[in-house]
Design a protein around this motif. Structure first.
Motif, PDB file in Angstrom:
ATOM      1  N   VAL A  69       0.854  -1.187   0.000  1.00 29.54           N
ATOM      2  CA  VAL A  69       0.000   0.000   0.000  1.00 29.54           C
ATOM      3  C   VAL A  69       0.889   1.236   0.000  1.00 29.54           C
ATOM      4  CG1 VAL A  69      -1.693   1.289   1.347  1.00 29.54           C
ATOM      5  CG2 VAL A  69      -1.859  -1.195   1.189  1.00 29.54           C
ATOM      6  N   ARG A  70       0.562   2.201  -0.855  1.00 25.81           N
ATOM      7  CA  ARG A  70       1.348   3.435  -0.911  1.00 25.81           C
ATOM      8  C   ARG A  70       0.583   4.641  -0.383  1.00 25.81           C
ATOM      9  NH1 ARG A  70       3.862   4.023  -6.671  1.00 25.81           N
ATOM     10  NH2 ARG A  70       4.942   5.730  -5.621  1.00 25.81           N
ATOM     11  N   TYR A  71      -0.749   4.550  -0.397  1.00 21.91           N
ATOM     12  CA  TYR A  71      -1.564   5.677   0.065  1.00 21.91           C
ATOM     13  C   TYR A  71      -2.641   5.157   1.004  1.00 21.91           C
ATOM     14  CZ  TYR A  71       0.668   7.842  -3.951  1.00 21.91           C
ATOM     15  OH  TYR A  71       1.598   8.308  -4.839  1.00 21.91           O
ATOM     16  N   ARG A  72      -2.876   5.881   2.094  1.00 20.16           N
ATOM     17  CA  ARG A  72      -3.892   5.485   3.054  1.00 20.16           C
ATOM     18  C   ARG A  72      -4.648   6.734   3.497  1.00 20.16           C
ATOM     19  NH1 ARG A  72      -1.082   2.178   6.396  1.00 20.16           N
ATOM     20  NH2 ARG A  72      -1.832   0.377   5.277  1.00 20.16           N
ATOM     21  N   HIS A  73      -5.966   6.608   3.582  1.00 18.49           N
ATOM     22  CA  HIS A  73      -6.807   7.721   4.021  1.00 18.49           C
ATOM     23  C   HIS A  73      -6.467   8.052   5.473  1.00 18.49           C
ATOM     24  CE1 HIS A  73     -10.401  10.077   4.888  1.00 18.49           C
ATOM     25  NE2 HIS A  73     -10.601  10.139   3.569  1.00 18.49           N
ATOM     26  N   PRO A  74      -6.306   9.336   5.812  1.00 19.87           N
ATOM     27  CA  PRO A  74      -5.883   9.685   7.174  1.00 19.87           C
ATOM     28  C   PRO A  74      -6.913   9.363   8.256  1.00 19.87           C
ATOM     29  CG  PRO A  74      -6.368  11.656   5.900  1.00 19.87           C
ATOM     30  CD  PRO A  74      -6.444  10.492   4.958  1.00 19.87           C
ATOM     31  N   SER A  75      -8.202   9.402   7.944  1.00 19.49           N
ATOM     32  CA  SER A  75      -9.197   9.157   8.989  1.00 19.49           C
ATOM     33  C   SER A  75      -9.822   7.765   8.918  1.00 19.49           C
ATOM     34  CB  SER A  75     -10.301  10.223   8.917  1.00 19.49           C
ATOM     35  OG  SER A  75     -10.945  10.168   7.665  1.00 19.49           O
ATOM     36  N   ASP A  76      -9.608   7.050   7.814  1.00 17.32           N
ATOM     37  CA  ASP A  76     -10.155   5.694   7.679  1.00 17.32           C
ATOM     38  C   ASP A  76      -9.066   4.788   7.117  1.00 17.32           C
ATOM     39  OD1 ASP A  76     -11.600   3.395   7.363  1.00 17.32           O
ATOM     40  OD2 ASP A  76     -13.113   4.268   6.037  1.00 17.32           O
ATOM     41  N   ALA A  77      -8.411   4.037   7.974  1.00 15.44           N
ATOM     42  CA  ALA A  77      -7.281   3.205   7.578  1.00 15.44           C
ATOM     43  C   ALA A  77      -7.682   2.073   6.623  1.00 15.44           C
ATOM     44  CB  ALA A  77      -6.603   2.609   8.800  1.00 15.44           C
ATOM     45  N   LEU A  78      -8.966   1.767   6.543  1.00 18.72           N
ATOM     46  CA  LEU A  78      -9.402   0.723   5.608  1.00 18.72           C
ATOM     47  C   LEU A  78      -9.364   1.195   4.165  1.00 18.72           C
ATOM     48  CD1 LEU A  78     -12.417  -0.807   7.549  1.00 18.72           C
ATOM     49  CD2 LEU A  78     -10.103  -1.707   7.335  1.00 18.72           C
ATOM     50  N   LEU A  79      -9.385   2.501   3.969  1.00 17.49           N
ATOM     51  CA  LEU A  79      -9.301   3.055   2.617  1.00 17.49           C
ATOM     52  C   LEU A  79      -7.828   3.194   2.261  1.00 17.49           C
ATOM     53  CD1 LEU A  79     -12.049   5.823   2.771  1.00 17.49           C
ATOM     54  CD2 LEU A  79     -12.223   3.550   1.769  1.00 17.49           C
ATOM     55  N   GLN A  80      -7.384   2.334   1.338  1.00 22.92           N
ATOM     56  CA  GLN A  80      -5.987   2.357   0.941  1.00 22.92           C
ATOM     57  C   GLN A  80      -5.867   2.081  -0.553  1.00 22.92           C
ATOM     58  OE1 GLN A  80      -4.266  -0.342   3.691  1.00 22.92           O
ATOM     59  NE2 GLN A  80      -5.540  -2.052   3.100  1.00 22.92           N
ATOM     60  N   TRP A  81      -4.707   2.475  -1.101  1.00 22.60           N
ATOM     61  CA  TRP A  81      -4.485   2.337  -2.540  1.00 22.60           C
ATOM     62  C   TRP A  81      -3.017   2.062  -2.776  1.00 22.60           C
ATOM     63  CZ3 TRP A  81      -3.256   6.728  -6.258  1.00 22.60           C
ATOM     64  CH2 TRP A  81      -3.323   6.296  -7.590  1.00 22.60           C
ATOM     65  N   THR A  82      -2.726   1.176  -3.721  1.00 19.28           N
ATOM     66  CA  THR A  82      -1.347   0.807  -4.021  1.00 19.28           C
ATOM     67  C   THR A  82      -0.657   1.810  -4.934  1.00 19.28           C
ATOM     68  OG1 THR A  82      -1.980  -0.503  -5.931  1.00 19.28           O
ATOM     69  CG2 THR A  82      -1.842  -1.650  -3.796  1.00 19.28           C
ATOM     70  N   GLY A  83      -1.423   2.683  -5.541  1.00 19.38           N
ATOM     71  CA  GLY A  83      -0.847   3.615  -6.498  1.00 19.38           C
ATOM     72  C   GLY A  83      -0.876   3.071  -7.904  1.00 19.38           C
ATOM     73  N   ARG A  84      -1.393   1.881  -8.056  1.00 25.72           N
ATOM     74  CA  ARG A  84      -1.500   1.255  -9.373  1.00 25.72           C
ATOM     75  C   ARG A  84      -2.951   1.277  -9.828  1.00 25.72           C
ATOM     76  NH1 ARG A  84       2.183  -4.184  -9.359  1.00 25.72           N
ATOM     77  NH2 ARG A  84       4.168  -3.147  -8.996  1.00 25.72           N
ATOM     78  N   GLY A  85      -3.108   1.348 -11.123  1.00 18.22           N
ATOM     79  CA  GLY A  85      -4.459   1.298 -11.681  1.00 18.22           C
ATOM     80  C   GLY A  85      -5.222   2.589 -11.458  1.00 18.22           C
ATOM     81  N   ARG A  86      -6.485   2.498 -11.641  1.00 14.91           N
ATOM     82  CA  ARG A  86      -7.367   3.654 -11.522  1.00 14.91           C
ATOM     83  C   ARG A  86      -7.456   4.132 -10.076  1.00 14.91           C
ATOM     84  NH1 ARG A  86     -13.537   3.305 -13.672  1.00 14.91           N
ATOM     85  NH2 ARG A  86     -14.166   5.347 -12.987  1.00 14.91           N
ATOM     86  N   LEU A 101      -1.176  14.310  -2.819  1.00 15.80           N
ATOM     87  CA  LEU A 101      -1.050  12.871  -2.581  1.00 15.80           C
ATOM     88  C   LEU A 101       0.079  12.584  -1.596  1.00 15.80           C
ATOM     89  CD1 LEU A 101      -1.593  11.140  -6.057  1.00 15.80           C
ATOM     90  CD2 LEU A 101      -3.063  11.048  -4.061  1.00 15.80           C
ATOM     91  N   ASP A 102       1.061  13.459  -1.560  1.00 13.46           N
ATOM     92  CA  ASP A 102       2.193  13.238  -0.645  1.00 13.46           C
ATOM     93  C   ASP A 102       1.750  13.243   0.807  1.00 13.46           C
ATOM     94  OD1 ASP A 102       4.017  12.999  -2.697  1.00 13.46           O
ATOM     95  OD2 ASP A 102       4.386  15.163  -2.784  1.00 13.46           O
ATOM     96  N   THR A 103       0.683  13.932   1.126  1.00 17.44           N
ATOM     97  CA  THR A 103       0.231  13.989   2.523  1.00 17.44           C
ATOM     98  C   THR A 103      -0.377  12.677   3.002  1.00 17.44           C
ATOM     99  OG1 THR A 103      -1.897  14.892   1.847  1.00 17.44           O
ATOM    100  CG2 THR A 103      -0.190  16.477   2.455  1.00 17.44           C
ATOM    101  N   ILE A 104      -0.842  11.841   2.070  1.00 18.75           N
ATOM    102  CA  ILE A 104      -1.435  10.548   2.476  1.00 18.75           C
ATOM    103  C   ILE A 104      -0.539   9.365   2.102  1.00 18.75           C
ATOM    104  CG2 ILE A 104      -3.815  11.352   2.496  1.00 18.75           C
ATOM    105  CD1 ILE A 104      -4.142  10.104  -0.305  1.00 18.75           C
ATOM    106  N   ARG A 105       0.671   9.657   1.645  1.00 17.44           N
ATOM    107  CA  ARG A 105       1.607   8.583   1.295  1.00 17.44           C
ATOM    108  C   ARG A 105       2.035   7.841   2.561  1.00 17.44           C
ATOM    109  NH1 ARG A 105       4.912   7.606  -3.211  1.00 17.44           N
ATOM    110  NH2 ARG A 105       4.265   9.604  -4.085  1.00 17.44           N
ATOM    111  N   VAL A 106       2.084   6.528   2.466  1.00 19.66           N
ATOM    112  CA  VAL A 106       2.472   5.694   3.616  1.00 19.66           C
ATOM    113  C   VAL A 106       3.975   5.643   3.701  1.00 19.66           C
ATOM    114  CG1 VAL A 106       2.372   3.369   4.584  1.00 19.66           C
ATOM    115  CG2 VAL A 106       0.405   4.317   3.421  1.00 19.66           C
TER     116      VAL A 106
END
Length: 106
Positions: A69-86, A101-106
């Motif tokens: 995972v490269r990005y994670r929502h700051p208030s909901d840790a279940l919302l995450q994204w690898t940075g790949r795809g849409r 996007l840098d502010t939510i980068r893991v």
């Protein structure tokens, strides 16, 4: 063959007989084809493992690995994204609100 004199019941019985005959014939032809293929392989000096091994080479593809995972929502840790795809909707909303996007980068 004249089928016009047959009843519906007789036609359905005939239909089932045709289905069974087709299955039987397909099995017979498949067995015959296998025998012919094996005979050709044996005459060529090719073992059964070598013959079937050529088909299974495509199955040796490495399993897919999970991407970190490269990005994670700051208030909901279940919302995450690898940075790949849409981009997920929450990432699109994050960027649309003027956030980086840098502010939510893991």
């Amino acid at each position: 063959m004249d089928l016009s004199g047959l009843t519906v019941v007789e036609l359905r019985a005939l239909q089932e007989q045709v289905k069974q005959a087709l299955k039987d014939r397909e099995h017979q032809e498949l067995a015959k084809a296998r025998e012919q293929i094996l005979a050709i392989a044996q005459n060529a000096g090719i073992s059964l493992q070598d013959l079937l091994g050529a088909q299974s080479r495509g199955k040796n593809i490495a399993p897919k690995t999970k991407v970190a995972v490269r990005y994670r929502h700051p208030s909901d840790a279940l919302l995450q994204w690898t940075g790949r795809g849409r981009q997920p909707k929450w990432v699109q909303d994050w960027v649309a609100s003027g956030q980086s996007l840098d502010t939510i980068r893991v």
